[in-house]
Design a protein around this motif. Structure first.
Motif, PDB file in Angstrom:
ATOM      1  N   ARG A  29       0.813  -1.215   0.000  1.00  0.00           N
ATOM      2  CA  ARG A  29       0.000   0.000   0.000  1.00  0.00           C
ATOM      3  C   ARG A  29       0.848   1.267   0.000  1.00  0.00           C
ATOM      4  N   CYS A  30       2.022   1.235   0.641  1.00  0.00           N
ATOM      5  CA  CYS A  30       2.728   2.477   0.957  1.00  0.00           C
ATOM      6  C   CYS A  30       4.070   2.698   0.282  1.00  0.00           C
ATOM      7  N   ARG A  31       4.722   1.660  -0.216  1.00  0.00           N
ATOM      8  CA  ARG A  31       6.073   1.854  -0.773  1.00  0.00           C
ATOM      9  C   ARG A  31       5.982   2.486  -2.166  1.00  0.00           C
ATOM     10  N   LEU A  32       6.628   3.623  -2.310  1.00  0.00           N
ATOM     11  CA  LEU A  32       6.718   4.314  -3.594  1.00  0.00           C
ATOM     12  C   LEU A  32       8.179   4.317  -4.013  1.00  0.00           C
ATOM     13  N   THR A  33       8.435   4.279  -5.313  1.00  0.00           N
ATOM     14  CA  THR A  33       9.805   4.362  -5.804  1.00  0.00           C
ATOM     15  C   THR A  33       9.964   5.612  -6.646  1.00  0.00           C
ATOM     16  N   GLY A  34      11.176   6.150  -6.650  1.00  0.00           N
ATOM     17  CA  GLY A  34      11.483   7.394  -7.355  1.00  0.00           C
ATOM     18  C   GLY A  34      12.627   8.066  -6.628  1.00  0.00           C
ATOM     19  N   GLU A  35      12.624   9.393  -6.611  1.00  0.00           N
ATOM     20  CA  GLU A  35      13.630  10.136  -5.851  1.00  0.00           C
ATOM     21  C   GLU A  35      12.911  11.034  -4.864  1.00  0.00           C
ATOM     22  N   PHE A  36      13.188  10.829  -3.590  1.00  0.00           N
ATOM     23  CA  PHE A  36      12.479  11.534  -2.527  1.00  0.00           C
ATOM     24  C   PHE A  36      13.479  12.138  -1.547  1.00  0.00           C
ATOM     25  N   THR A  37      13.244  13.372  -1.152  1.00  0.00           N
ATOM     26  CA  THR A  37      14.043  13.994  -0.104  1.00  0.00           C
ATOM     27  C   THR A  37      13.297  13.810   1.203  1.00  0.00           C
ATOM     28  N   LEU A  38      13.947  13.170   2.171  1.00  0.00           N
ATOM     29  CA  LEU A  38      13.332  12.912   3.467  1.00  0.00           C
ATOM     30  C   LEU A  38      13.465  14.139   4.368  1.00  0.00           C
ATOM     31  N   ARG A  39      12.710  14.163   5.471  1.00  0.00           N
ATOM     32  CA  ARG A  39      12.761  15.273   6.417  1.00  0.00           C
ATOM     33  C   ARG A  39      14.192  15.553   6.863  1.00  0.00           C
ATOM     34  N   SER A  40      14.977  14.507   6.987  1.00  0.00           N
ATOM     35  CA  SER A  40      16.363  14.615   7.446  1.00  0.00           C
ATOM     36  C   SER A  40      17.266  15.278   6.407  1.00  0.00           C
ATOM     37  N   GLY A  41      16.757  15.415   5.180  1.00  0.00           N
ATOM     38  CA  GLY A  41      17.573  15.937   4.098  1.00  0.00           C
ATOM     39  C   GLY A  41      18.183  14.832   3.254  1.00  0.00           C
ATOM     40  N   GLN A  42      18.131  13.597   3.759  1.00  0.00           N
ATOM     41  CA  GLN A  42      18.642  12.459   2.999  1.00  0.00           C
ATOM     42  C   GLN A  42      17.779  12.254   1.754  1.00  0.00           C
ATOM     43  N   VAL A  43      18.425  11.816   0.675  1.00  0.00           N
ATOM     44  CA  VAL A  43      17.696  11.493  -0.549  1.00  0.00           C
ATOM     45  C   VAL A  43      17.567   9.982  -0.621  1.00  0.00           C
ATOM     46  N   SER A  44      16.355   9.516  -0.906  1.00  0.00           N
ATOM     47  CA  SER A  44      16.090   8.084  -0.936  1.00  0.00           C
ATOM     48  C   SER A  44      15.435   7.713  -2.258  1.00  0.00           C
ATOM     49  N   SER A  45      15.686   6.480  -2.713  1.00  0.00           N
ATOM     50  CA  SER A  45      15.065   5.998  -3.950  1.00  0.00           C
ATOM     51  C   SER A  45      13.688   5.389  -3.687  1.00  0.00           C
ATOM     52  N   GLU A  46      13.328   5.326  -2.415  1.00  0.00           N
ATOM     53  CA  GLU A  46      11.992   4.832  -2.065  1.00  0.00           C
ATOM     54  C   GLU A  46      11.450   5.645  -0.902  1.00  0.00           C
ATOM     55  N   TYR A  47      10.146   5.602  -0.794  1.00  0.00           N
ATOM     56  CA  TYR A  47       9.475   6.388   0.235  1.00  0.00           C
ATOM     57  C   TYR A  47       8.276   5.595   0.712  1.00  0.00           C
ATOM     58  N   PHE A  48       8.068   5.587   2.022  1.00  0.00           N
ATOM     59  CA  PHE A  48       6.882   4.941   2.574  1.00  0.00           C
ATOM     60  C   PHE A  48       5.862   6.036   2.839  1.00  0.00           C
ATOM     61  N   ASP A  49       4.851   6.106   1.980  1.00  0.00           N
ATOM     62  CA  ASP A  49       3.809   7.122   2.137  1.00  0.00           C
ATOM     63  C   ASP A  49       2.811   6.610   3.162  1.00  0.00           C
ATOM     64  N   LYS A  50       3.120   6.928   4.416  1.00  0.00           N
ATOM     65  CA  LYS A  50       2.323   6.421   5.533  1.00  0.00           C
ATOM     66  C   LYS A  50       0.885   6.899   5.492  1.00  0.00           C
ATOM     67  N   TYR A  51       0.624   8.006   4.810  1.00  0.00           N
ATOM     68  CA  TYR A  51      -0.751   8.495   4.737  1.00  0.00           C
ATOM     69  C   TYR A  51      -1.636   7.522   3.973  1.00  0.00           C
ATOM     70  N   LEU A  52      -1.032   6.664   3.153  1.00  0.00           N
ATOM     71  CA  LEU A  52      -1.827   5.680   2.423  1.00  0.00           C
ATOM     72  C   LEU A  52      -2.366   4.599   3.351  1.00  0.00           C
ATOM     73  N   PHE A  53      -1.630   4.222   4.414  1.00  0.00           N
ATOM     74  CA  PHE A  53      -2.219   3.282   5.376  1.00  0.00           C
ATOM     75  C   PHE A  53      -3.036   4.022   6.421  1.00  0.00           C
ATOM     76  N   GLU A  54      -2.633   5.237   6.771  1.00  0.00           N
ATOM     77  CA  GLU A  54      -3.369   5.990   7.790  1.00  0.00           C
ATOM     78  C   GLU A  54      -4.754   6.403   7.316  1.00  0.00           C
ATOM     79  N   SER A  55      -4.925   6.541   6.011  1.00  0.00           N
ATOM     80  CA  SER A  55      -6.238   6.926   5.480  1.00  0.00           C
ATOM     81  C   SER A  55      -7.092   5.713   5.113  1.00  0.00           C
ATOM     82  N   ASP A  56      -6.556   4.529   5.292  1.00  0.00           N
ATOM     83  CA  ASP A  56      -7.282   3.278   5.040  1.00  0.00           C
ATOM     84  C   ASP A  56      -7.730   2.737   6.400  1.00  0.00           C
ATOM     85  N   PRO A  57      -9.026   2.851   6.742  1.00  0.00           N
ATOM     86  CA  PRO A  57      -9.467   2.501   8.097  1.00  0.00           C
ATOM     87  C   PRO A  57      -9.124   1.069   8.517  1.00  0.00           C
TER      88      PRO A  57
END
Length: 175
Positions: free
Chosen positions: A13-41
């Protein structure tokens, strides 16, 4: 339902691939979009159910961090009947000018609730602010711990991280 099945479902549900800048400033090739599970009751309920046994005995308040920790803390509060506290990234500059909305934290044992922890920056900031307000903060429960295996990114502030799922479990779920 097993941890492995929960990991598979959250990962799918949550793993996305691409180029993402994390809050820490680190760049990651994947991102866990937690809002996708948080919005799924149904999925949010399963994560909250898995988090219940991670809440330490003696917890007085569940401190959900803005924004992602708030829905999880709310669902967890409904299951444990512990009051929820909603912790802002910074105190609002109007009205009550509170950092944390809900019951008074002075003298309370607060267990923080977060969605994803990588370096722990937001949790570290909230821990320091809540301690300054008189709270006892020793544990954070989170849905996903993305920090390197075997490391506690919050050891410097004496905070124990208790995750529902780790990055290694999510990676293993991909097969």
């Amino acid at each position: 339902m097993s941890d492995e099945q929960l990991a598979r479902d959250v990962d799918a549900r949550c793993r996305l691939t691409g180029e993402f800048t994390l809050r820490s400033g680190q760049v990651s090739s994947e991102y866990f979009d937690k809002y996708l599970f948080e919005s799924d009751p149904a999925l949010l309920a399963r994560v909250a159910d898995a988090m219940v046994p991670l809440v330490p005995e003696g917890t007085g308040l569940l401190g959900g961090l803005e924004l992602g920790g708030v829905p999880i803390a709310t669902a967890l509060s409904a299951r444990t009947l512990l009051p929820a506290l909603f912790v802002r990234k910074q105190a609002k500059e109007y009205g009550t000018a509170k950092l944390a909305e809900g019951p008074d934290v002075a003298g309370a044992r607060v267990t923080l609730v977060e969605d994803v922890i990588t370096t722990g920056g937001a949790v570290r900031d909230a821990t320091r602010a809540l301690r300054e307000a008189g709270a006892v903060v020793e544990v954070v429960v989170c849905a996903i711990d993305r920090s390197p295996a075997g490391e506690d990114p919050l050891a410097d502030v004496g905070l124990e991280v208790r995750p529902v799922l780790t990055k290694a479990q999510l990676d293993a779920a991909r097969g």
